[in-house]
Design an enzyme around this catalytic site. Structure first.
Site, PDB file in Angstrom:
ATOM      1  N   HIS A  65      -2.933   0.992   9.325  1.00 45.46           N
ATOM      2  CA  HIS A  65      -2.845   0.117  10.509  1.00 45.46           C
ATOM      3  C   HIS A  65      -2.486   0.878  11.789  1.00 45.46           C
ATOM      4  CE1 HIS A  65      -2.871  -3.074   7.542  1.00 45.46           C
ATOM      5  NE2 HIS A  65      -1.790  -2.574   6.972  1.00 45.46           N
TER       6      HIS A  65
ATOM      7  N   SER B 278      -7.955   2.456  11.249  1.00 43.41           N
ATOM      8  CA  SER B 278      -7.055   1.442  10.726  1.00 43.41           C
ATOM      9  C   SER B 278      -7.486   1.091   9.305  1.00 43.41           C
ATOM     10  CB  SER B 278      -7.079   0.204  11.610  1.00 43.41           C
ATOM     11  OG  SER B 278      -6.031  -0.658  11.221  1.00 43.41           O
TER      12      SER B 278
ATOM     13  N   SER C 294      -5.671  -5.380  12.460  1.00 40.47           N
ATOM     14  CA  SER C 294      -4.287  -4.920  12.652  1.00 40.47           C
ATOM     15  C   SER C 294      -4.086  -3.939  13.802  1.00 40.47           C
ATOM     16  CB  SER C 294      -3.765  -4.285  11.354  1.00 40.47           C
ATOM     17  OG  SER C 294      -4.531  -3.149  11.032  1.00 40.47           O
TER      18      SER C 294
ATOM     19  N   ASP D 279      -3.640   3.739   3.210  1.00 41.83           N
ATOM     20  CA  ASP D 279      -2.884   2.496   3.062  1.00 41.83           C
ATOM     21  C   ASP D 279      -3.843   1.469   2.461  1.00 41.83           C
ATOM     22  OD1 ASP D 279      -1.470   0.137   3.262  1.00 41.83           O
ATOM     23  OD2 ASP D 279      -0.805   0.450   5.316  1.00 41.83           O
TER      24      ASP D 279
ATOM     25  N   GLU E  12       0.362   4.470   0.842  1.00 42.50           N
ATOM     26  CA  GLU E  12       1.417   3.656   1.438  1.00 42.50           C
ATOM     27  C   GLU E  12       1.770   2.388   0.648  1.00 42.50           C
ATOM     28  OE1 GLU E  12       3.095   4.183   4.215  1.00 42.50           O
ATOM     29  OE2 GLU E  12       3.683   2.236   5.031  1.00 42.50           O
TER      30      GLU E  12
ATOM     31  N   ASN F   4       4.676   4.284  -1.784  1.00 36.47           N
ATOM     32  CA  ASN F   4       5.146   2.902  -1.924  1.00 36.47           C
ATOM     33  C   ASN F   4       6.392   2.817  -2.804  1.00 36.47           C
ATOM     34  OD1 ASN F   4       4.707  -0.093  -1.616  1.00 36.47           O
ATOM     35  ND2 ASN F   4       4.687   0.078  -3.853  1.00 36.47           N
TER      36      ASN F   4
ATOM     37  N   LYS G 226      10.931   2.815   0.642  1.00 34.54           N
ATOM     38  CA  LYS G 226       9.712   2.164   1.134  1.00 34.54           C
ATOM     39  C   LYS G 226       9.652   0.751   0.561  1.00 34.54           C
ATOM     40  CE  LYS G 226       5.416   0.915   2.015  1.00 34.54           C
ATOM     41  NZ  LYS G 226       4.854  -0.365   1.591  1.00 34.54           N
TER      42      LYS G 226
ATOM     43  N   ASP H 277      10.493  -1.831   3.419  1.00 32.71           N
ATOM     44  CA  ASP H 277       9.304  -2.288   4.161  1.00 32.71           C
ATOM     45  C   ASP H 277       8.758  -3.575   3.541  1.00 32.71           C
ATOM     46  OD1 ASP H 277       6.347  -2.478   4.166  1.00 32.71           O
ATOM     47  OD2 ASP H 277       6.273  -0.577   5.212  1.00 32.71           O
ATOM     48  N   ASN H 278       8.466  -3.528   2.239  1.00 30.78           N
ATOM     49  CA  ASN H 278       7.856  -4.694   1.591  1.00 30.78           C
ATOM     50  C   ASN H 278       8.787  -5.906   1.667  1.00 30.78           C
ATOM     51  OD1 ASN H 278       6.558  -2.314   0.856  1.00 30.78           O
ATOM     52  ND2 ASN H 278       5.935  -3.043  -1.143  1.00 30.78           N
TER      53      ASN H 278
ATOM     54  N   CYS I 101       8.591  -7.633   5.571  1.00 30.06           N
ATOM     55  CA  CYS I 101       7.867  -8.920   5.483  1.00 30.06           C
ATOM     56  C   CYS I 101       8.781 -10.087   5.821  1.00 30.06           C
ATOM     57  CB  CYS I 101       7.241  -9.080   4.092  1.00 30.06           C
ATOM     58  SG  CYS I 101       5.880  -7.916   3.833  1.00 30.06           S
TER      59      CYS I 101
ATOM     60  N   HIS J 149      -2.333  -7.152   0.501  1.00 29.69           N
ATOM     61  CA  HIS J 149      -3.126  -6.156   1.227  1.00 29.69           C
ATOM     62  C   HIS J 149      -4.563  -6.585   1.502  1.00 29.69           C
ATOM     63  CE1 HIS J 149      -3.860  -2.271   2.988  1.00 29.69           C
ATOM     64  NE2 HIS J 149      -5.044  -2.314   2.409  1.00 29.69           N
TER      65      HIS J 149
ATOM     66  N   HIS K 224       5.506  -4.958  10.799  1.00 33.80           N
ATOM     67  CA  HIS K 224       6.946  -4.743  10.704  1.00 33.80           C
ATOM     68  C   HIS K 224       7.461  -4.008  11.942  1.00 33.80           C
ATOM     69  CE1 HIS K 224       5.946  -5.793   6.734  1.00 33.80           C
ATOM     70  NE2 HIS K 224       6.063  -4.628   6.129  1.00 33.80           N
TER      71      HIS K 224
ATOM     72  N   SER L  51       9.502   3.966   5.952  1.00 32.40           N
ATOM     73  CA  SER L  51       8.225   4.176   5.274  1.00 32.40           C
ATOM     74  C   SER L  51       7.579   5.473   5.734  1.00 32.40           C
ATOM     75  CB  SER L  51       7.254   3.031   5.584  1.00 32.40           C
ATOM     76  OG  SER L  51       7.885   1.800   5.440  1.00 32.40           O
TER      77      SER L  51
ATOM     78  N   GLN M  45       6.190   9.125   4.273  1.00 28.03           N
ATOM     79  CA  GLN M  45       4.813   9.628   4.455  1.00 28.03           C
ATOM     80  C   GLN M  45       4.836  11.069   4.974  1.00 28.03           C
ATOM     81  OE1 GLN M  45       1.868   8.858   3.684  1.00 28.03           O
ATOM     82  NE2 GLN M  45       1.717   6.646   3.455  1.00 28.03           N
TER      83      GLN M  45
HETATM   84  P1  NAD Z   1       4.735  -6.702  -6.407  1.00 27.71           P
HETATM   85  O1  NAD Z   1       3.951  -6.196  -7.556  1.00 27.71           O
HETATM   86  O2  NAD Z   1       6.156  -6.327  -6.243  1.00 27.71           O
HETATM   87  O3  NAD Z   1       4.664  -8.306  -6.349  1.00 27.71           O
HETATM   88  C1  NAD Z   1       3.524  -9.057  -6.603  1.00 27.71           C
HETATM   89  C2  NAD Z   1       3.975 -10.251  -7.454  1.00 27.71           C
HETATM   90  O4  NAD Z   1       2.884 -11.148  -7.610  1.00 27.71           O
HETATM   91  C3  NAD Z   1       4.400  -9.826  -8.871  1.00 27.71           C
HETATM   92  O5  NAD Z   1       5.719 -10.255  -9.127  1.00 27.71           O
HETATM   93  C4  NAD Z   1       3.385 -10.498  -9.777  1.00 27.71           C
HETATM   94  O6  NAD Z   1       3.936 -10.913 -11.008  1.00 27.71           O
HETATM   95  C5  NAD Z   1       2.940 -11.679  -8.925  1.00 27.71           C
HETATM   96  N1  NAD Z   1       1.614 -12.210  -9.262  1.00 27.71           N
HETATM   97  C6  NAD Z   1       0.499 -11.563  -9.672  1.00 27.71           C
HETATM   98  N2  NAD Z   1      -0.508 -12.424  -9.895  1.00 27.71           N
HETATM   99  C7  NAD Z   1      -0.020 -13.657  -9.608  1.00 27.71           C
HETATM  100  C8  NAD Z   1      -0.580 -14.962  -9.640  1.00 27.71           C
HETATM  101  N3  NAD Z   1      -1.837 -15.176 -10.029  1.00 27.71           N
HETATM  102  N4  NAD Z   1       0.203 -15.995  -9.264  1.00 27.71           N
HETATM  103  C9  NAD Z   1       1.485 -15.816  -8.894  1.00 27.71           C
HETATM  104  N5  NAD Z   1       2.078 -14.590  -8.847  1.00 27.71           N
HETATM  105  C10 NAD Z   1       1.321 -13.533  -9.198  1.00 27.71           C
HETATM  106  O7  NAD Z   1       3.908  -6.251  -5.097  1.00 27.71           O
HETATM  107  P2  NAD Z   1       4.465  -6.239  -3.609  1.00 27.71           P
HETATM  108  O8  NAD Z   1       5.027  -4.908  -3.294  1.00 27.71           O
HETATM  109  O9  NAD Z   1       5.251  -7.454  -3.388  1.00 27.71           O
HETATM  110  O10 NAD Z   1       3.078  -6.348  -2.796  1.00 27.71           O
HETATM  111  C11 NAD Z   1       2.277  -7.510  -2.813  1.00 27.71           C
HETATM  112  C12 NAD Z   1       1.058  -7.291  -1.924  1.00 27.71           C
HETATM  113  O11 NAD Z   1       1.475  -7.101  -0.564  1.00 27.71           O
HETATM  114  C13 NAD Z   1       0.263  -6.036  -2.251  1.00 27.71           C
HETATM  115  O12 NAD Z   1      -1.095  -6.269  -2.000  1.00 27.71           O
HETATM  116  C14 NAD Z   1       0.790  -5.014  -1.254  1.00 27.71           C
HETATM  117  O13 NAD Z   1      -0.099  -3.942  -1.076  1.00 27.71           O
HETATM  118  C15 NAD Z   1       0.975  -5.880  -0.042  1.00 27.71           C
HETATM  119  N6  NAD Z   1       1.914  -5.434   0.990  1.00 27.71           N
HETATM  120  C16 NAD Z   1       1.724  -5.978   2.222  1.00 27.71           C
HETATM  121  C17 NAD Z   1       2.577  -5.641   3.260  1.00 27.71           C
HETATM  122  C18 NAD Z   1       2.353  -6.199   4.610  1.00 27.71           C
HETATM  123  O14 NAD Z   1       2.957  -5.728   5.578  1.00 27.71           O
HETATM  124  N7  NAD Z   1       1.523  -7.213   4.756  1.00 27.71           N
HETATM  125  C19 NAD Z   1       3.659  -4.767   3.033  1.00 27.71           C
HETATM  126  C20 NAD Z   1       3.849  -4.268   1.748  1.00 27.71           C
HETATM  127  C21 NAD Z   1       2.976  -4.611   0.736  1.00 27.71           C
HETATM  128  N1  ADE Z   2       2.586  -2.274   7.733  1.00 27.52           N
HETATM  129  C1  ADE Z   2       3.353  -3.323   8.015  1.00 27.52           C
HETATM  130  N2  ADE Z   2       3.782  -3.289   9.295  1.00 27.52           N
HETATM  131  C2  ADE Z   2       3.246  -2.185   9.853  1.00 27.52           C
HETATM  132  C3  ADE Z   2       3.316  -1.610  11.133  1.00 27.52           C
HETATM  133  N3  ADE Z   2       4.053  -2.169  12.122  1.00 27.52           N
HETATM  134  N4  ADE Z   2       2.643  -0.471  11.352  1.00 27.52           N
HETATM  135  C4  ADE Z   2       1.926   0.093  10.347  1.00 27.52           C
HETATM  136  N5  ADE Z   2       1.827  -0.397   9.123  1.00 27.52           N
HETATM  137  C5  ADE Z   2       2.477  -1.533   8.860  1.00 27.52           C
END
Ligand code: NAD
Ligand code: ADE
Length: 457
Positions: A27, A50, A55, A112, A178, A203, A208, A212-213, A217, A323, A376, A384, A388
C-alpha cells in the site's frame, strides 16, 4: 515512526543495502513513504507499486516520485488492468541505455499479499511451458478477473523476452512478506517445493501481527466505516466474521463504540475467546436480518454471499478488512437479476435489490480501512516496517551465505524484542530490569530473549 528513524540512525552510515535493487508491492501510503525513504537511506535502489487498487494516497506517491526516492507506479482507484501494469513495471528494471533488463533487478522483494511474488512465479511457470509448447497464457482460459490481467501481462512479456521471469527469479535473494494471507501463500508454495527464493515471514513477528493486525485494525476499521458512511456506531448490531488478530481488533473497537457485537468463527479456540470477552458467538444465518453492519476479517473466501445480502435489512453496511476482495460476493451482486448499483460516493455503493431494499458495500469489498480511510496510523506501522527493514537487511546480508534456503522463516525473537524496545520511549514506558538472581531463577538472559519460542503472547 521511531523504529524506522532508529534504523536510519543505527545503519545509515554503514549502508547495509548498498547494491540492493528492491521492488516493493505494498500500500503506497504516507507510512510506506517513510519505509521507502528508510530503505533508500540504507543504500537501496527502489521501484514500488501498491498492493491494492484503492489504497494509494496520491500525495504520498507524488512525494516519493518528486524526491526521487523511488520509481512509483501507484495511484488511487486503479483499474485491474492498471494495477497489474503497475506490478509489472515495479518488477521491470532498466539498464543505463533505458532498455528493460531483468539482469538489472530486482534482487529483493517487499511484498504485501504476495502479488509481486505471484507474478514472478506464474511468469517462470509460463516461460517453462512456452519453451516446450510455445503456448502463451490466454485470459479467456480463466474466470478469475485478476488472473485474466496476470495472463495478459505475462503473454505480452513472454513475446518480448521469454527469459524475463527466470532471470528475475534467479537474481532475487528473497522476499519479506507483510501479511497473513501472503504468508499463507508462501507456506503453500514452500510445501509444494514451488518457492523459488527464500522468504522472511514478517507478519508473524509478534511486533507485527499482535500490533498492526490487532491495534491497527482497532483504529482503522471504524475510521473506514465512519469516513465512508458517517453512520452512528453506538447502538448498532454488528457481525464480525473471524476472531483472529484482525477480527479481535475490529470487535474491540466496535464494542467500545457502543455496538452490540456478534462473532462468526470456525475455530473453537477463537470462538471461546470471543465468548469470554462477552461477545455473542453465532452463525451468520442467526443475525442476517437483524445486523446493521457486517465486517469480514477471515482471509478466507465466500464469507458473505449475494443470497445473504438479499436477507439483510435496508441500508445494512457490508465491508471487508481481510486482504483480498473474495470474502464478499461482489460478482453475485453484479449478476443478480434486476439489481441496481447506485454510487453514493467513491468507494461506497448502494446495491438496490428488486424488492427495493439496498445494502451499502464499501470499497467494492476490498479492505475498507485502506479503501475508505488511510489505513493504520504511523506509530503501529513503525513496528511493522521496522521488521520489514530488518528483514531486507538480513536477506541482503546473507545473499552469499547458505543461511536461507527456498523456505519461509520468521525473524529471531531478539529482533522482535528490539522492535518493541524502540517504541517504548515514545509512550513514556519504563521497562523493569531483571536482577541477576531473578534472571537465574526464571532462566532467562538479563537482556532477553525473555520468552521461549513457543510462548504465544
Ligand atoms: P487470522 O488467521 O489470525 O484470523 C482469521 C480468522 O478467521 C481465524 O481465526 C479463522 O479461524 C477465521 N475464519 C476462517 N474462515 C472463516 C469462516 N468461514 N467464518 C468465520 N471465521 C473464519 O488472520 P488475521 O491476521 O486476523 O488476518 C485476517 C485477514 O486480514 C488476512 O487476509 C490478512 O492478510 C488481513 N489483514 C488486513 C489488514 C488490514 O490493514 N486491512 C491488516 C492485517 C491483516
Ligand atoms: N496496512 C495497513 N495500514 C497501512 C498503512 N497505513 N500503510 C501501509 N500498509 C498498511
Amino acid at each position: 515512526m521511531p523504529g524506522l528513524m532508529s534504523c536510519r540512525s543505527e545503519m545509515e552510515a554503514e549502508k547495509p543495502l548498498k547494491g540492493a535493487k528492491i521492488t516493493g508491492s505494498l500500500h503506497m501510503t504516507i507510512q510506506t513513504a517513510v519505509l521507502i525513504e528508510t530503505l533508500k537511506s540504507l543504500g537501496a535502489d527502489i521501484r514500488w507499486c501498491s498492493c491494492n487498487i484503492f489504497s494509494t494516497q496520491d500525495h504520498a506517491a507524488a512525494a516519493i516520485a518528486q524526491s526521487n526516492s523511488a520509481s512509483v507506479f501507484a495511484w488511487k482507484a486503479e483499474t485491474l488492468e492498471e494495477y497489474w501494469w503497475c506490478v509489472n513495471e515495479a518488477l521491470t528494471w532498466y539498464d543505463e541505455a533505458g532498455y528493460p533488463n531483468p539482469n538489472e533487478g530486482p534482487n529483493l522483494i517487499v511484498d504485501d499479499g504476495g502479488d509481486a511474488t505471484l507474478l514472478i512465479h506464474e511468469g517462470v511457470e509460463w516461460e517453462n511451458n512456452y519453451e516446450v509448447n510455445k503456448k502463451l497464457p490466454n485470459p479467456d482460459d480463466t474466470d478469475n478477473l485478476e488472473m485474466k490481467e496476470v495472463y495478459r501481462v505475462l503473454a505480452k512479456e513472454l513475446e518480448k523476452n521469454p527469459k524475463k521471469w527466470q532471470t528475475i527469479a534467479n537474481n532475487v535473494y528473497g522476499v519479506s512478506e507483510e501479511t497473513t494471507t501472503g504468508v499463507h501463500r508462501l507456506y503453500t508454495m514452500a510445501e509444494n517445493n514451488k518457492l523459488l527464493f527464500p522468504a522472511l515471514n514478517v507478519n508473524d513477528s509478534v511486533t507485527k501481527s499482535k500490533f498492526d493486525n490487532l491495534y491497527g485494525c482497532k483504529h482503522s476499521l471504524p475510521d473506514g466505516i465512519m469516513r465512508a458512511t458517517d453512520v452512528m456506531l453506538a447502538g448498532k448490531e454488528v457481525l464480525v466474521f473471524g476472531y483472529g488478530d484482525v477480527g479481535k481488533g475490529c470487535a474491540f473497537s466496535l464494542k467500545a463504540a457502543g455496538c452490540r457485537v456478534n462473532i462468526a468463527e470456525i475455530d473453537p479456540i477463537c470462538a471461546l475467546q470471543a465468548a469470554m470477552e462477552g461477545l455473542t458467538v453465532c452463525r451468520k444465518e442467526d443475525v442476517l436480518s437483524t445486523c446493521d453492519i457486517f465486517v469480514t476479517a477471515t482471509g478466507n473466501k465466500d464469507i458473505i454471499m449475494v443470497e445473504d445480502m438479499v436477507k439483510m435489512k435496508n441500508n445494512a453496511i457490508v465491508c471487508n478488512i481481510g486482504h483480498f476482495d473474495n470474502e464478499i460476493d461482489i460478482g453475485g451482486l453484479e449478476n443478480f437479476p434486476g439489481i441496481i448499483k447506485e454510487n453514493i460516493k467513491p468507494q461506497n455503493d448502494r446495491w438496490i435489490f428488486p424488492d427495493g431494499h439496498g445494502v451499502l458495500v464499501l470499497a467494492e469489498g476490498r479492505l475498507v480501512n485502506l479503501g475508505c480511510a488511510t489505513g493504520h496510523p504511523s506509530f503501529v506501522m513503525s513496528c511493522s516496517f521496522t521488521n520489514q527493514t530488518v528483514a531486507q537487511v538480513e536477506l541482503w546480508k546473507n545473499k552469499n551465505t547458505d543461511k536461507y534456503r527456498n523456505e519461509v522463516y520468521v525473524l529471531p525473537k531478539k529482533l522482535d524484542e528490539k522492535v518493541a524496545h524502540l517504541h517504548l520511549n515514545h509512550l513514556n514506558a519504563r521497562l523493569t530490569r531483571l536482577t541477576d538472581e531473578q534472571a537465574l531463577y526464571i532462566k532467562v538472559p538479563k537482556d532477553g530473549p525473555f520468552k521461549p519460542n513457543h510462548y504465544r503472547y
